[in-house]
Design an enzyme around this catalytic site. Structure first.
Site, PDB file in Angstrom:
ATOM      1  N   HIS A  59       0.879  -1.178   0.000  1.00 12.82           N
ATOM      2  CA  HIS A  59       0.000   0.000   0.000  1.00 12.82           C
ATOM      3  C   HIS A  59       0.918   1.229   0.000  1.00 12.82           C
ATOM      4  CE1 HIS A  59      -2.921  -2.982   1.858  1.00 12.82           C
ATOM      5  NE2 HIS A  59      -3.369  -2.698   0.642  1.00 12.82           N
ATOM      6  N   GLU A  62       1.734   3.683   3.046  1.00 17.81           N
ATOM      7  CA  GLU A  62       2.148   3.138   4.350  1.00 17.81           C
ATOM      8  C   GLU A  62       3.672   3.266   4.442  1.00 17.81           C
ATOM      9  OE1 GLU A  62       0.264  -0.717   4.561  1.00 17.81           O
ATOM     10  OE2 GLU A  62      -1.723   0.187   4.359  1.00 17.81           O
ATOM     11  N   HIS A 151       3.220  -3.402   6.966  1.00 20.53           N
ATOM     12  CA  HIS A 151       2.142  -2.435   6.682  1.00 20.53           C
ATOM     13  C   HIS A 151       1.969  -1.477   7.853  1.00 20.53           C
ATOM     14  CE1 HIS A 151      -0.038  -4.514   3.244  1.00 20.53           C
ATOM     15  NE2 HIS A 151       0.873  -5.407   3.590  1.00 20.53           N
ATOM     16  N   GLU A 215       1.450  -5.285  11.079  1.00 21.81           N
ATOM     17  CA  GLU A 215       0.864  -3.940  11.171  1.00 21.81           C
ATOM     18  C   GLU A 215       1.623  -3.181  12.253  1.00 21.81           C
ATOM     19  OE1 GLU A 215      -1.370  -2.643   9.271  1.00 21.81           O
ATOM     20  OE2 GLU A 215      -2.243  -4.381   8.257  1.00 21.81           O
TER      21      GLU A 215
HETATM   22  O1  LIG Z   1      -6.206  -0.330   8.052  1.00 19.39           O
HETATM   23  C1  LIG Z   1      -6.775  -1.062   7.259  1.00 19.39           C
HETATM   24  O2  LIG Z   1      -8.031  -1.103   7.155  1.00 19.39           O
HETATM   25  C2  LIG Z   1      -5.985  -1.976   6.356  1.00 19.39           C
HETATM   26  C3  LIG Z   1      -4.539  -2.145   6.766  1.00 19.39           C
HETATM   27  C4  LIG Z   1      -3.935  -3.147   5.822  1.00 19.39           C
HETATM   28  O3  LIG Z   1      -3.519  -2.769   4.760  1.00 19.39           O
HETATM   29  N1  LIG Z   1      -3.985  -4.419   6.210  1.00 19.39           N
HETATM   30  C5  LIG Z   1      -3.674  -5.490   5.331  1.00 19.39           C
HETATM   31  C6  LIG Z   1      -3.833  -6.809   6.034  1.00 19.39           C
HETATM   32  C7  LIG Z   1      -3.445  -7.959   5.142  1.00 19.39           C
HETATM   33  C8  LIG Z   1      -3.812  -9.333   5.724  1.00 19.39           C
HETATM   34  O4  LIG Z   1      -5.016  -9.608   5.848  1.00 19.39           O
HETATM   35  O5  LIG Z   1      -2.891 -10.114   6.028  1.00 19.39           O
HETATM   36  C9  LIG Z   1      -4.653  -5.416   4.155  1.00 19.39           C
HETATM   37  O6  LIG Z   1      -5.825  -5.113   4.404  1.00 19.39           O
HETATM   38  O7  LIG Z   1      -4.234  -5.668   3.037  1.00 19.39           O
HETATM   39 ZN   LIG Z   2      -1.455  -2.073   4.178  1.00 21.55          ZN
END
Ligand SMILES: O=C(O)CCC(=O)N[C@@H](CCC(=O)O)C(=O)O
Ligand SMILES: [Zn+2]
Length: 336
Positions: A59, A62, A151, A215
């Site tokens: 992303h 980030e 992330h 995260e």
């Molecule tokens: O803050 C958010 O809503 C999204 C943060 C983010 O990018 N999280 C990843 C997690 C990936 C996973 O599920 O392993 C995403 O949503 O892509």
């Molecule tokens: Zn992300």
């Protein structure tokens, strides 16, 4: 410092390096592979058999994890970090990094495990390319394969730093990797219980790596990441790269909270409504009986789980995608 240590600068400028391969003062080979992709290989005599894939910028907005990888790579290029591991550094979505956006056309982290085949546009092409880069990197047999996809989140969080651990039928979550995450500063891990289409799920499922999405705090623009404390992770990554990690064998999981996915909230139509304040934090608790969301066709998401919490609530996602995850506390299944 070697020019290839400036992978971030090159990537943001959309430039190719004049020399694709360089050697550091102590014989570490750095090889530029394509935009945002660089392999680091220690001299054979020092190689400890660890293949470490570090990705960030899947992303583009980030930036704290991108800056973290930039620091590690610059230190390797200067010779102040001396790798014993083979490493692949990936900046996931250069186009989105350049504009400071989460994505250009669509969310890159919803296009892995083959999903890019039914899409087109820059992110679909990049997902295909990242899958190939990861596959090639992890192709040597008999080595330890580990992937951290770094992330930051859209919103604040009651638990600042946490990991998401992918799922594969018949494969158990590793206690040793959980203790390594704890040592790297993670306060919680969400154990997935079904396959997924994110990058870490691809390397876990298809390439046999231990793989995690990490995260690290709230997403902020470049240079504004003072509030994101990555010190423990950075120190641990440096130790992993140098092969100087303190032993993990009997490291404890103390202080690590474990959660599992109770339900994924999927947005099916434009009629989807999420009944949460815009500034709700990740890991906020949801009381039993609470109407979390509603959608067309009288679909209702009512909380039934004891100790339920919400992460990644986002009513703005495209129809068909995850608009939040309802999670609940769990314990680790006994290792078989
Ligand atoms: O803050 C958010 O809503 C999204 C943060 C983010 O990018 N999280 C990843 C997690 C990936 C996973 O599920 O392993 C995403 O949503 O892509
Ligand atoms: Zn992300």
């Amino acid at each position: 410092m070697l020019a290839l240590g400036k992978l971030l600068e090159l990537t943001l400028a959309g430039r190719e390096p004049a020399e694709k391969t360089q050697l550091t003062v102590d014989g570490v080979r750095m090889r530029w592979l394509t935009e945002g992709a660089l392999e680091v290989r220690p001299p054979e005599a020092r190689d400890n058999g660890m293949d470490l894939l570090l990705s960030a910028g899947i992303h583009g907005n980030e930036t704290a994890p991108i800056e973290l990888l930039d620091r590690l790579l610059q230190a390797i290029a200067r010779g102040t970090i001396k790798p014993r591991a083979r490493i692949l550094f990936l900046f996931g979505n250069p186009g989105a990094m350049r504009t400071g956006a989460r994505f250009v056309e669509e969310d890159l982290n919803r296009l892995f495990n083959g999903r890019h085949e039914s899409s087109s546009g820059p992110e679909a092409l990049r997902a295909c390319e990242l899958e190939h880069l990861a596959e090639t990197f992890f192709s040597p047999p008999g080595r330890t394969r580990l992937h951290y996809d770094l992330h930051t989140a859209i919103r604040g969080s009651k638990i600042e730093q946490f990991a998401l651990y992918p799922f594969k039928e018949g494969r158990s979550h590793s206690r040793e990797e959980l203790s390594r995450l704890r040592a790297a500063g993670m306060e919680a891990v969400l154990l997935q219980n079904k396959p997924s289409i994110v990058f870490s799920a691809y390397t876990y499922d298809r390439l046999g790596a231990e793989a995690f999405t990490l995260e690290l705090g709230k997403a902020r623009p470049f240079g504004q990441n003072g509030g994101v404390n990555v010190e423990r992770l950075e120190q641990r990554l440096q130790q992993m790269i140098e092969g100087s990690e303190p032993a993990l064998a009997d490291a404890s999981l103390e202080g690590l909270q474990l959660f599992s996915v109770a339900r994924e909230v999927i947005k099916h139509s434009d009629a989807f409504i999420l009944h949460l304040p815009a500034d709700i934090e990740n890991f906020s608790e949801l009381p039993k009986g609470y109407l979390l969301a509603q959608d067309a066709g009288k679909t209702r998401w009512i909380i039934e789980e004891e100790g339920a919490r919400i992460i990644f609530p986002n009513p703005k996602v495209k129809n068909g995608l995850r608009a939040g995850i309802i999670i609940e506390p769990t314990t680790l299944a006994p290792q078989g």
